[in-house]
Design a protein around this motif. Structure first.
Motif, PDB file in Angstrom:
ATOM      1  N   ARG A  53       0.814  -1.218   0.000  1.00 51.50           N
ATOM      2  CA  ARG A  53       0.000   0.000   0.000  1.00 51.50           C
ATOM      3  C   ARG A  53       0.845   1.264   0.000  1.00 51.50           C
ATOM      4  O   ARG A  53       0.485   2.252  -0.642  1.00 51.50           O
ATOM      5  CB  ARG A  53      -0.946   0.002   1.200  1.00 51.50           C
ATOM      6  CG  ARG A  53      -2.058  -1.013   1.056  1.00 51.50           C
ATOM      7  CD  ARG A  53      -3.028  -0.921   2.192  1.00 51.50           C
ATOM      8  NE  ARG A  53      -4.048  -1.948   2.080  1.00 51.50           N
ATOM      9  CZ  ARG A  53      -5.281  -1.793   2.496  1.00 51.50           C
ATOM     10  NH1 ARG A  53      -5.670  -0.678   3.067  1.00 51.50           N
ATOM     11  NH2 ARG A  53      -6.145  -2.780   2.373  1.00 51.50           N
ATOM     12  N   ALA A  54       1.971   1.246   0.694  1.00 48.00           N
ATOM     13  CA  ALA A  54       2.861   2.422   0.703  1.00 48.00           C
ATOM     14  C   ALA A  54       3.419   2.690  -0.689  1.00 48.00           C
ATOM     15  O   ALA A  54       3.597   3.840  -1.076  1.00 48.00           O
ATOM     16  CB  ALA A  54       3.992   2.234   1.705  1.00 48.00           C
ATOM     17  N   HIS A  55       3.657   1.629  -1.451  1.00 47.49           N
ATOM     18  CA  HIS A  55       4.137   1.810  -2.822  1.00 47.49           C
ATOM     19  C   HIS A  55       3.016   2.300  -3.735  1.00 47.49           C
ATOM     20  O   HIS A  55       3.240   3.150  -4.588  1.00 47.49           O
ATOM     21  CB  HIS A  55       4.703   0.502  -3.367  1.00 47.49           C
ATOM     22  CG  HIS A  55       5.997   0.120  -2.737  1.00 47.49           C
ATOM     23  ND1 HIS A  55       6.638  -1.060  -3.037  1.00 47.49           N
ATOM     24  CD2 HIS A  55       6.792   0.725  -1.815  1.00 47.49           C
ATOM     25  CE1 HIS A  55       7.750  -1.154  -2.346  1.00 47.49           C
ATOM     26  NE2 HIS A  55       7.862  -0.080  -1.590  1.00 47.49           N
ATOM     27  N   ALA A  56       1.823   1.762  -3.547  1.00 45.04           N
ATOM     28  CA  ALA A  56       0.697   2.103  -4.424  1.00 45.04           C
ATOM     29  C   ALA A  56       0.128   3.488  -4.124  1.00 45.04           C
ATOM     30  O   ALA A  56      -0.217   4.234  -5.040  1.00 45.04           O
ATOM     31  CB  ALA A  56      -0.404   1.056  -4.300  1.00 45.04           C
ATOM     32  N   THR A  57       0.020   3.831  -2.849  1.00 44.98           N
ATOM     33  CA  THR A  57      -0.573   5.104  -2.420  1.00 44.98           C
ATOM     34  C   THR A  57       0.292   5.662  -1.296  1.00 44.98           C
ATOM     35  O   THR A  57      -0.024   5.465  -0.111  1.00 44.98           O
ATOM     36  CB  THR A  57      -2.020   4.893  -1.914  1.00 44.98           C
ATOM     37  OG1 THR A  57      -2.730   4.092  -2.841  1.00 44.98           O
ATOM     38  CG2 THR A  57      -2.734   6.227  -1.731  1.00 44.98           C
TER      39      THR A  57
END
Length: 126
Positions: A53-57
């Motif tokens: 999730r940190a990579h995506a958003t």
């Protein structure tokens, strides 16, 4: 991020690995991660999702990941802080920077992702 009408949460049912079969707010997920009896397989599943999730958003999930790592960062500070003769804020910044750099390049599918992030923060502070 854990209060208000729409607190951030994780669908633990989708993650499996011994997590409750429901969507949980992040403060409850953090409490699960801090329990000694929670298996490393379970902890790894949560951390893989946090990295993904940190990579995506990046916002807000990079901040969420840093907040979830805070107990680990405090542990590192306790180990290394007594040997540091400079400003403790500088040392704390180094731990966080090491964690954030590792988070940025981490492979979300990697096993033992928590350990990789923790030790990156430790090495940066050391």
């Amino acid at each position: 991020m854990t209060a208000g009408p729409q607190p951030l949460s994780l669908d633990c049912a989708a993650l499996g690995c011994g997590l409750p079969d429901e969507e949980l707010p992040l403060d409850q997920v953090r409490l699960l991660l801090l329990r000694r009896r929670t298996s490393w397989v379970t902890k790894d599943a949560v951390w893989q999702e946090l990295v993904r999730r940190a990579h995506a958003t990046p916002e807000p999930w990079t901040t969420v990941a840093a907040a979830m790592m805070m107990p680990g960062l405090k542990h590192i500070a306790g180990k290394l802080g007594s040997r540091f003769c400079g400003d403790r804020n500088d040392l704390d910044s180094e731990f966080l920077e090491g964690f954030l750099q590792a988070l940025d390049v981490a492979d979300a599918r990697s096993p033992k992702i928590f350990g990789q992030l923790y030790w990156a923060a430790f090495r940066r502070g050391h």
